[in-house]
Design a protein around this motif. Structure first.
Motif, mmCIF file in Angstrom:
data_model
loop_
_atom_site.group_PDB
_atom_site.id
_atom_site.type_symbol
_atom_site.label_atom_id
_atom_site.label_comp_id
_atom_site.label_asym_id
_atom_site.label_seq_id
_atom_site.Cartn_x
_atom_site.Cartn_y
_atom_site.Cartn_z
ATOM 1 N N ARG A 198 -9.366 -4.996 10.405
ATOM 2 C CA ARG A 198 -9.361 -3.740 9.645
ATOM 3 C C ARG A 198 -8.581 -2.672 10.397
ATOM 4 N N GLU A 199 -8.859 -2.549 11.705
ATOM 5 C CA GLU A 199 -8.191 -1.525 12.511
ATOM 6 C C GLU A 199 -6.679 -1.748 12.583
ATOM 7 N N GLU A 200 -6.274 -3.001 12.679
ATOM 8 C CA GLU A 200 -4.840 -3.300 12.745
ATOM 9 C C GLU A 200 -4.138 -2.877 11.462
ATOM 10 N N ILE A 201 -4.761 -3.127 10.335
ATOM 11 C CA ILE A 201 -4.165 -2.732 9.054
ATOM 12 C C ILE A 201 -4.170 -1.214 8.913
ATOM 13 N N LEU A 202 -5.278 -0.565 9.255
ATOM 14 C CA LEU A 202 -5.350 0.898 9.171
ATOM 15 C C LEU A 202 -4.294 1.548 10.062
ATOM 16 N N TYR A 203 -4.171 1.037 11.275
ATOM 17 C CA TYR A 203 -3.168 1.554 12.211
ATOM 18 C C TYR A 203 -1.756 1.332 11.645
ATOM 19 N N GLY A 204 -1.514 0.150 11.123
ATOM 20 C CA GLY A 204 -0.198 -0.160 10.564
ATOM 21 C C GLY A 204 0.167 0.758 9.413
ATOM 22 N N VAL A 254 0.847 -1.208 0.000
ATOM 23 C CA VAL A 254 0.000 0.000 0.000
ATOM 24 C C VAL A 254 0.876 1.248 0.000
ATOM 25 N N ILE A 255 1.842 1.285 0.879
ATOM 26 C CA ILE A 255 2.701 2.469 0.991
ATOM 27 C C ILE A 255 3.521 2.669 -0.272
ATOM 28 N N GLU A 256 4.047 1.583 -0.804
ATOM 29 C CA GLU A 256 4.851 1.677 -2.032
ATOM 30 C C GLU A 256 4.018 2.226 -3.187
ATOM 31 N N GLN A 257 2.805 1.735 -3.342
ATOM 32 C CA GLN A 257 1.960 2.156 -4.456
ATOM 33 C C GLN A 257 1.383 3.559 -4.258
ATOM 34 N N THR A 311 3.131 3.527 9.826
ATOM 35 C CA THR A 311 4.273 3.309 8.932
ATOM 36 C C THR A 311 4.505 4.522 8.049
ATOM 37 N N VAL A 312 3.429 5.103 7.522
ATOM 38 C CA VAL A 312 3.564 6.313 6.697
ATOM 39 C C VAL A 312 4.179 7.436 7.530
ATOM 40 N N TYR A 355 11.198 9.978 9.190
ATOM 41 C CA TYR A 355 12.602 9.623 8.981
ATOM 42 C C TYR A 355 13.154 10.313 7.738
ATOM 43 N N ARG A 356 12.399 10.231 6.618
ATOM 44 C CA ARG A 356 12.878 10.817 5.348
ATOM 45 C C ARG A 356 13.156 12.306 5.498
ATOM 46 N N ASN A 357 12.400 12.989 6.359
ATOM 47 C CA ASN A 357 12.558 14.425 6.517
ATOM 48 C C ASN A 357 13.492 14.799 7.660
ATOM 49 N N SER A 358 14.033 13.796 8.348
ATOM 50 C CA SER A 358 14.989 14.078 9.418
ATOM 51 C C SER A 358 16.370 14.328 8.804
ATOM 52 N N ALA A 359 17.259 14.878 9.588
ATOM 53 C CA ALA A 359 18.618 15.145 9.106
ATOM 54 C C ALA A 359 19.288 13.852 8.648
#
Length: 175
Positions: A112-118, A45-48, A122-123, A129-133
């Motif tokens: 459903r909640e576990e996947i939504l939370y994950g 999901v995140i990759e796509q 994760t996002v 992280y990507r926006n950290s130094a």
């Protein structure tokens, strides 16, 4: 107090499925997805949903791919590669026909909640992280060939005690 061996519990992974009638067809909807499959689903999901040009996760894409990936993982509906080529069209067909809602409501709420939370966590962690130094420096080091940087000159400047102090001050203020 003696420890009880885990094997005494005879734990099994839940493989229950429920039948769901959609029109004249009956599909099976899993009631539990093993954690490895959930992790893979969240990753897909995140990759796509990641927009390469804007470097962010598009919330609408997250929703579309979340539903599609959950249908792929939780049901026994088969889709052709051609049907999967156009995820927006496939989503629209599943949504507007009511099939998506029937399947979604057949998946247990805690699943459903576990996947939504994950997905949400994760996002947030990924982009934090990507926006950290450190993330920015990692990105630069991964793509250093794309940058026209005089690394020898930069190395000399970084080794200069005054420059090093400035870099440390900047990094401290970013965190």
């Amino acid at each position: 107090m003696a420890k009880v061996p885990f094997s005494k519990f005879k734990c099994k992974i839940n493989t229950d499925e429920i039948p769901v009638q959609i029109g004249e067809e009956t599909i099976a909807v899993k009631q539990y997805l093993p954690i490895q499959e959930k992790l893979a689903l969240i990753g897909r999901v995140i990759e796509q949903a990641h927009d390469q040009e804007q470097n962010f996760a598009n919330p609408l894409k997250i929703a579309v791919f979340k539903y599609l990936e959950m249908i792929y993982a939780y049901t026994d509906i088969s889709f052709t590669a051609k049907q999967k080529e156009d995820p927006a069209k496939l989503y629209d067909q599943l949504y507007s026909s009511g099939i998506l809602n029937r399947i979604w409501n057949s998946i247990p709420e805690n699943e459903r909640e576990e996947i939504l939370y994950g997905i949400k966590e994760t996002v947030e962690a990924y982009y934090s992280y990507r926006n950290s130094a450190v993330g920015i420096l990692d990105t630069i080091s991964e793509n250093y060939e794309q940058f026209n940087i005089d690394w020898d000159n930069l190395n000399e400047k970084v080794q200069n005690p005054e420059t090093l102090k400035l870099v440390k001050d900047v990094l401290t203020k970013l965190d």
